[in-house]
Design an enzyme around this catalytic site. Sequence first.
Site, mmCIF file in Angstrom:
data_model
loop_
_atom_site.group_PDB
_atom_site.id
_atom_site.type_symbol
_atom_site.label_atom_id
_atom_site.label_comp_id
_atom_site.label_asym_id
_atom_site.label_seq_id
_atom_site.Cartn_x
_atom_site.Cartn_y
_atom_site.Cartn_z
ATOM 1 N N ASP A 55 4.883 3.078 16.773
ATOM 2 C CA ASP A 55 6.089 2.330 16.428
ATOM 3 C C ASP A 55 6.560 1.599 17.687
ATOM 4 O OD1 ASP A 55 8.587 1.657 14.976
ATOM 5 O OD2 ASP A 55 9.463 2.993 16.473
ATOM 6 N N CYS A 59 -2.328 32.696 3.918
ATOM 7 C CA CYS A 59 -3.339 31.842 4.543
ATOM 8 C C CYS A 59 -3.640 30.679 3.596
ATOM 9 C CB CYS A 59 -4.611 32.618 4.850
ATOM 10 S SG CYS A 59 -5.410 33.309 3.388
ATOM 11 N N CYS A 79 -5.082 31.360 0.143
ATOM 12 C CA CYS A 79 -4.117 31.709 -0.920
ATOM 13 C C CYS A 79 -3.689 30.448 -1.662
ATOM 14 C CB CYS A 79 -2.895 32.391 -0.318
ATOM 15 S SG CYS A 79 -3.231 33.950 0.525
#
Length: 751
Positions: free
Chosen positions: A442, A21, A24
């Site tokens: 773009d 997760c 961590c």
Amino acid sequence: MTTTASHPTTEVELAIGGMTCASCAARIEKKLNRMDGVTATVNYATEKAKVSYGGDVSVQDLIATVEATGYTAQEPAPPAPDTPGSTDEPDGLRPLRERLVTAVALAVPVIALAMIPALQFEYWQWLSLTLAAPVVTYAAWPFHKAAFTNLRHGAATMDTLISVGTSAAFLWSLWALFLGTAGEPGMTHPFELTISRSDGSGNIYLEAAAGVTAFILAGRYFEARSKRKAGAALKALLELGAKDVTVLRANGTEQTVPVTELTVGDRFLVRPGEKIATDGTVVEGSSAVDASMLTGESVPVEVTVGDPVTGATINAGGRLVVEATRVGADTQLARMARLVEDAQNGKAAAQRLADRISAVFVPIVIALALGTLGFWLGNGAGPAAAFTAAVAVLIIACPCALGLATPTALMVGTGRGAQLGILIKGPEVLESTRKVDTVVLDKTGTVTTGRMTLLAVHTADNTDEAEVLRLAGTLEHSSEHPIARAVADGALAKLGSLPTPEDFANVPGLGVQGIVEGHAVLVGRERLLEEWAMELPEGLARAKSEAEAAGRTAIAVAWDGEARAVLEVADAVKETSPEAIRRLRALGLTPILLTGDNKAVAAAVAREVGIAPEDVIAEVLPQDKADVVKRLQGEGRSVAMVGDGVNDAAALAQADLGLAMGTGTDAAIEAGDLTLVRGDLRAAADAIRLSRRTLGTIRSNLFWAFAYNVAALPLAAAGLLNPMIAGAAMAFSSVFVVGNSLRLRSFRAAD
């Protein structure tokens, strides 16, 4: 901390293993940054740590610190070459898939035996124990391991709750079977929803332990499978380059060698249609170079002796001899790959909602369970009754539906999205859609078609348009130039067929000339006509000027000594783009047009689709697109980027939300968070709407997944919880979550 001048700062990238997760990643980052002279960022999404270090710190010290935190670290290995028969699924998913298959195969009969009294034969409880034991030990091992790691560091996550809940349910079931009355012949779980106090010795919760493990593993597997692989965009970028090159040796011979053997100063041959092997300078020949996939410029670039060319662009015209000026890691393509990598590593990982809730929920539940145990012991209840109530708190708090909350909503949302031409890569991208307030578009291939198109034909007096298209299209059909192909395709579309020229010649840099049906025809720049002493009449000259002012390419056509027409060629705006811009505005987004084309072209496209002049950013180099996104983010905006070319990959990765057109390059698609398969810009608005709806469904799922269980906590703490109430609460919350997720199937694209 600062480093001394005698110890310069060094950068290294580490591959981190064992993270479950975002918390961590935060823990590893915190530990690394506590080291002298170390600055680190850890990305959960890419499973990488980018570390700057100095002083006496070594890479091994960094790895040791990560390992001491409970995870693995190593310097990333170079990408392995593809082998025949290899699959797209990473090896890391195999053990997770094996655990999931084991859990599902064994948990289904355990749940059925517990919930359906008719199936409860004599000694059924012992079969349940036999089936549930591998699920709670082998299949759930990653949760137990992560919970132990979290415990060592004083942290609580969803893994802690899963491990504690399933372990409590399993261990209590063992006690009830071996030391209580649950193991006696003929024991049943009757289907009744009465509230009564018992000592718990006749109750087992194996279905809760096995079912929760299977559900949560399913969620982890679907998330892991959909999570973006950080190296995919880099691989696609690097594969864009040429693999082999024809080098001209000093003795005049040609030799084909791998492009990796090129050195600065080597001269190499580029034939029509071939990719240019590396960055260099033209030393012989002239041609048109198609750089659209790399630079985003829709108009091909004319090059001749002395002009620079870029590796991976395509020679669309004549034969070229190029002298290499940059090779390997110094080329523009390699630098763009590094930009993509830096953008991905610097992108903050989305904190999973379940872990955020668990950070508060888990300690509260554990404290409540301990408080329940102490309360009943202090009030004179027996140890069995007190322990029953405490364990019941842990069991009912373990939310079975939480394992379904994210994957079911994501599966239904992504399935519906796929039907509408929208691919959502994973749950980590959904939160970004809620916060986005600016969308950068773009131009080439996104707002426009990305290919040169014949848009208009202006004829002189007494000149037929069909004759212009027949004569000009016939000559241009013999040319390889991208603008010539646009004219030829436009002529074929209107006339159906074209004659064969009796004579044809390419005039480098100016156009083409030849004989068609007995007419001497010229097609090209105005200067080509001037060389034959011809001038455009006033009407055609005005049409040419207006076309060029609008950013279009004007092509003169003459035959038999007289200028007859002007053709307008440009990268045409998609018919759906104006409507797409309106829909994006309706979502509260500010559209910004970003392009490498000149300001006149950009302004003309912006006017046509309804983008304000102040929201146009033109003449941007490919490597600078990511910088534009960074600048907008620096202004406090949350930025979505929509693009389709290799030149967009770094910007897509840098943006808070990347939407890649599925009609574009693999590099752009891999760098994006959402892929728009249809190539229709309206899908961008639909994608954001669907993602926001899916995120809202996940949030409501998470709320109710906890709410049903929390509502039963007082019963558990009071010692009034029986197995059927626990099972009913879990089953009902799961049914609700699935039903809530299925509502996403009714999502429709805007009319």
